[in-house]
Design a protein around this motif. Sequence first.
Motif, PDB file in Angstrom:
ATOM      1  N   GLY A   2       0.785  -1.223   0.000  1.00  0.00           N
ATOM      2  CA  GLY A   2       0.000   0.000   0.000  1.00  0.00           C
ATOM      3  C   GLY A   2       0.815   1.270   0.000  1.00  0.00           C
ATOM      4  N   LYS A   3       2.134   1.157   0.051  1.00  0.00           N
ATOM      5  CA  LYS A   3       2.981   2.351   0.071  1.00  0.00           C
ATOM      6  C   LYS A   3       3.278   2.813  -1.354  1.00  0.00           C
ATOM      7  CE  LYS A   3       5.194   1.184   4.453  1.00  0.00           C
ATOM      8  NZ  LYS A   3       6.457   0.864   5.152  1.00  0.00           N
ATOM      9  N   GLY A   4       3.460   4.129  -1.514  1.00  0.00           N
ATOM     10  CA  GLY A   4       3.761   4.671  -2.826  1.00  0.00           C
ATOM     11  C   GLY A   4       2.590   4.610  -3.769  1.00  0.00           C
ATOM     12  N   MET A   5       1.372   4.817  -3.248  1.00  0.00           N
ATOM     13  CA  MET A   5       0.162   4.794  -4.078  1.00  0.00           C
ATOM     14  C   MET A   5      -0.680   6.024  -3.774  1.00  0.00           C
ATOM     15  SD  MET A   5      -0.965   0.773  -3.739  1.00  0.00           S
ATOM     16  CE  MET A   5      -2.390   0.992  -4.784  1.00  0.00           C
ATOM     17  N   ARG A   6      -1.165   6.688  -4.830  1.00  0.00           N
ATOM     18  CA  ARG A   6      -2.021   7.865  -4.658  1.00  0.00           C
ATOM     19  C   ARG A   6      -3.110   7.860  -5.730  1.00  0.00           C
ATOM     20  NH1 ARG A   6       0.999   7.729  -1.044  1.00  0.00           N
ATOM     21  NH2 ARG A   6       2.130   9.417   0.034  1.00  0.00           N
ATOM     22  N   LYS A   7      -4.358   7.996  -5.289  1.00  0.00           N
ATOM     23  CA  LYS A   7      -5.454   8.190  -6.223  1.00  0.00           C
ATOM     24  C   LYS A   7      -5.571   9.678  -6.501  1.00  0.00           C
ATOM     25  CE  LYS A   7     -10.456   7.975  -6.705  1.00  0.00           C
ATOM     26  NZ  LYS A   7     -11.748   7.922  -5.978  1.00  0.00           N
ATOM     27  N   VAL A   8      -5.714  10.042  -7.775  1.00  0.00           N
ATOM     28  CA  VAL A   8      -5.830  11.448  -8.170  1.00  0.00           C
ATOM     29  C   VAL A   8      -7.146  11.628  -8.909  1.00  0.00           C
ATOM     30  CG1 VAL A   8      -4.701  13.384  -9.295  1.00  0.00           C
ATOM     31  CG2 VAL A   8      -3.318  11.480  -8.450  1.00  0.00           C
ATOM     32  N   ASP A   9      -7.973  12.531  -8.416  1.00  0.00           N
ATOM     33  CA  ASP A   9      -9.312  12.713  -8.978  1.00  0.00           C
ATOM     34  C   ASP A   9      -9.373  13.705 -10.132  1.00  0.00           C
ATOM     35  OD1 ASP A   9     -10.764  10.916  -7.273  1.00  0.00           O
ATOM     36  OD2 ASP A   9     -10.460  12.349  -5.647  1.00  0.00           O
ATOM     37  N   GLY A  10      -8.368  14.601 -10.222  1.00  0.00           N
ATOM     38  CA  GLY A  10      -8.400  15.587 -11.288  1.00  0.00           C
ATOM     39  C   GLY A  10      -7.030  16.168 -11.548  1.00  0.00           C
ATOM     40  N   PRO A  11      -6.831  16.841 -12.678  1.00  0.00           N
ATOM     41  CA  PRO A  11      -5.514  17.364 -13.059  1.00  0.00           C
ATOM     42  C   PRO A  11      -4.954  18.368 -12.061  1.00  0.00           C
ATOM     43  CG  PRO A  11      -7.249  18.204 -14.516  1.00  0.00           C
ATOM     44  CD  PRO A  11      -7.856  17.114 -13.720  1.00  0.00           C
ATOM     45  N   GLY A  12      -5.827  19.086 -11.358  1.00  0.00           N
ATOM     46  CA  GLY A  12      -5.337  20.065 -10.399  1.00  0.00           C
ATOM     47  C   GLY A  12      -4.622  19.470  -9.211  1.00  0.00           C
ATOM     48  N   ASP A  13      -4.862  18.178  -8.941  1.00  0.00           N
ATOM     49  CA  ASP A  13      -4.242  17.509  -7.796  1.00  0.00           C
ATOM     50  C   ASP A  13      -3.047  16.652  -8.187  1.00  0.00           C
ATOM     51  OD1 ASP A  13      -6.331  18.505  -6.176  1.00  0.00           O
ATOM     52  OD2 ASP A  13      -7.614  16.813  -6.747  1.00  0.00           O
ATOM     53  N   PHE A  14      -2.769  16.561  -9.487  1.00  0.00           N
ATOM     54  CA  PHE A  14      -1.793  15.577  -9.950  1.00  0.00           C
ATOM     55  C   PHE A  14      -0.376  15.888  -9.474  1.00  0.00           C
ATOM     56  CE2 PHE A  14       1.186  13.631 -12.898  1.00  0.00           C
ATOM     57  CZ  PHE A  14       0.721  12.324 -12.944  1.00  0.00           C
ATOM     58  N   ALA A  15       0.081  17.125  -9.642  1.00  0.00           N
ATOM     59  CA  ALA A  15       1.478  17.472  -9.333  1.00  0.00           C
ATOM     60  C   ALA A  15       1.806  17.195  -7.872  1.00  0.00           C
ATOM     61  CB  ALA A  15       1.745  18.935  -9.681  1.00  0.00           C
ATOM     62  N   GLU A  16       0.928  17.610  -6.968  1.00  0.00           N
ATOM     63  CA  GLU A  16       1.176  17.403  -5.537  1.00  0.00           C
ATOM     64  C   GLU A  16       1.160  15.918  -5.180  1.00  0.00           C
ATOM     65  OE1 GLU A  16      -0.711  18.649  -1.188  1.00  0.00           O
ATOM     66  OE2 GLU A  16      -1.426  19.614  -3.023  1.00  0.00           O
ATOM     67  N   ALA A  17       0.218  15.169  -5.749  1.00  0.00           N
ATOM     68  CA  ALA A  17       0.141  13.736  -5.481  1.00  0.00           C
ATOM     69  C   ALA A  17       1.374  13.010  -6.002  1.00  0.00           C
ATOM     70  CB  ALA A  17      -1.120  13.151  -6.110  1.00  0.00           C
ATOM     71  N   LEU A  18       1.873  13.432  -7.150  1.00  0.00           N
ATOM     72  CA  LEU A  18       3.074  12.815  -7.724  1.00  0.00           C
ATOM     73  C   LEU A  18       4.277  13.031  -6.820  1.00  0.00           C
ATOM     74  CD1 LEU A  18       4.566  11.398 -10.026  1.00  0.00           C
ATOM     75  CD2 LEU A  18       4.798  13.642 -11.146  1.00  0.00           C
ATOM     76  N   LEU A  19       4.461  14.253  -6.329  1.00  0.00           N
ATOM     77  CA  LEU A  19       5.580  14.548  -5.429  1.00  0.00           C
ATOM     78  C   LEU A  19       5.489  13.714  -4.165  1.00  0.00           C
ATOM     79  CD1 LEU A  19       5.867  18.440  -5.740  1.00  0.00           C
ATOM     80  CD2 LEU A  19       7.526  16.734  -6.543  1.00  0.00           C
ATOM     81  N   SER A  20       4.285  13.630  -3.592  1.00  0.00           N
ATOM     82  CA  SER A  20       4.085  12.861  -2.372  1.00  0.00           C
ATOM     83  C   SER A  20       4.374  11.384  -2.587  1.00  0.00           C
ATOM     84  CB  SER A  20       2.652  13.055  -1.878  1.00  0.00           C
ATOM     85  OG  SER A  20       2.381  12.253  -0.763  1.00  0.00           O
ATOM     86  N   CYS A  21       3.890  10.859  -3.694  1.00  0.00           N
ATOM     87  CA  CYS A  21       4.115   9.450  -4.015  1.00  0.00           C
ATOM     88  C   CYS A  21       5.603   9.157  -4.201  1.00  0.00           C
ATOM     89  CB  CYS A  21       3.332   9.099  -5.277  1.00  0.00           C
ATOM     90  SG  CYS A  21       3.389   7.356  -5.731  1.00  0.00           S
ATOM     91  N   ARG A  22       6.295  10.048  -4.894  1.00  0.00           N
ATOM     92  CA  ARG A  22       7.728   9.846  -5.133  1.00  0.00           C
ATOM     93  C   ARG A  22       8.531   9.899  -3.835  1.00  0.00           C
ATOM     94  NH1 ARG A  22       8.620  13.207 -10.818  1.00  0.00           N
ATOM     95  NH2 ARG A  22       8.675  11.360 -12.149  1.00  0.00           N
TER      96      ARG A  22
END
Length: 615
Positions: free
Chosen positions: A165-185
């Motif tokens: 379950g680590k390194g996984m992020r659900k993204v609901d829209g393009p506005g949330d993608f950049a932050e979710a990507l950084l967090s996941c990385r």
Amino acid sequence: MIRSLLIANRGEIACRIVRTARRLGIRTVAVYSDADAGALHVREADAAVHIGPSPVRESYLLGDRIIAAARETGAEAIHPGYGFLSENADFAQAVIDAGLIWVGPDPASITAMGLKDAAKSLMSEAGVPVTPGYLGQDQSGTRLAAEADAIGYPVLIKAVAGGGGKGMRKVDGPGDFAEALLSCRREAASSFGNDQVLLEKWVTNPRHIEVQVFGDGHGNVVHLFERDCSLQRRHQKVIEEAPAPGMYDATREAICDAAVRAARAVDYVGAGTIEFIADGSEGLRADRIWFMEMNTRLQVEHPVTEAITGQDLVEWQLRVASGEPLPQTQEQLSINGWAMEARLYAEDPAKGFLPSIGTLDFFDLGENCRIDTGVELGAEISSFYDPMIAKVIAHGPERESARRRLAACLSDSVIWPLRTNAGFLVKALEHPAFVEADIDTGLVEREGEALMPPERPSGAALTDAAAALAFGGELGGFRLNAPVRSDALFLLNGEAVAISFDPQRAGDREESDEVVLIAEGGQTWRLSPWRMNGVATGGASDGLVLSPMPGRIISVAVGRGDKVARGQRLLTLEAMKMEHGLVAPFGGIVAEFNATEGSQVSEGALLARIDKEEA
């Protein structure tokens, strides 16, 4: 057959492996850290070797020390269990290079399935359906965002080296993608040393279906049917079952055949699990199930497969590692009944499932289910390792009987003083959606509040426990021609409670030194008399609120002259690293109040006096 086996693991899986090895006449060697010197798996093995300090990076993850322990004790083979080094291809190769038998797949198979993006490409080539997404090497934020747009939101970002379950992020829209990507990385780099990601289409009504596969060194590969692991919390499995509810025969045949193709694609030997994601919005259709990943080891949930097939998968592992062919052919395997497994953790659902650390002063899980555990009465649950204390497995002729048996076993559990998720598991098993098998991986998140166990036992349980404490003691009473009633203050898990009870309604409770453990719905509470200077006191009729122990007042909720209701919190005392709320024994007026926020108080100190209002 292997004659001596070192188990490169700890806890319940180490004990599980010892059990099968002993039945087969195989000598076992345990390894242990400082924290595990007195652990159950150490005592159950025939020999044990200390491998380092308590942190896993200084003990259980040191492959060279484990191999040295095998050589020192004359072990022929090493079984990695699951977790730790079980999917480490370098360690597997080092074991083989040391002239030892590796109880697991070939290191090349581990490597082939180790990275999710490479595994998906390999599976696609083998004709195994994979989830739509992006597996490319271009990891720039711009490219990933563009691919997410092309896939269509919502999307799932996953670490290519992830797991658990680590390194996984659900993204609901393009506005949330950049932050979710950084967090996941960040999480992926911290957990796996690899910040690369892949993208997947988020599946509507996702079901987590996995297939147990087994291969040998003679070219044979079989499946042992499917498991459903859809009930999850934060991508961590909570309750698993086999077979999968609502599984059509055609769909079972399709995914099990795909799992066998996947195993053959990497020349797989040993126990493995092919995990699929299914879109359950239209039932378990064969064309709506896709490959996610392969776990190249034994799974935590393997007991449910053992229950429905009647096979011992650890025995299979040991026989295959010894060079024998698979114990049964595909035609000989069949499904018998239904099985469910719950993962019992030492954690507190009321505090965000934080681990509960300490000594198991009372530990009873009953006898009506299979219990796989690595702890016992008096064991210490430390902060160094996963807080799972047991796996509870129930088997029945059909799903409902297995569900009822598992819920009953968890409901009857008595564990103290550690908090556990048993009450949460019971609530999950009894939730209408789970009962009707209307499940998906988002059920726990959606129904979170409904799955939280109660903070206090039922009124009937409290009055029976109070009666058990008071019967024949200083709080007891006797009256001719009328029901016996008493009203007194007690401590429930350190918090003052006023209970009106009939002393003659003493129930069947665990009693010791004027303490009762109340077990109800998987929850355990400790009830004891309110005491001052070693004497039971605090009759509610006197209205006195006394400090049950030395401590510090951290908050006050009332003042002198305030009107209060029975059970209303007056103040909070911090003692023994816990917060204890002190409450009004009955409704009335605060006639005296001696509590000041921040002040230290001694045991038995008079903190408040409540006067009953005149009628």
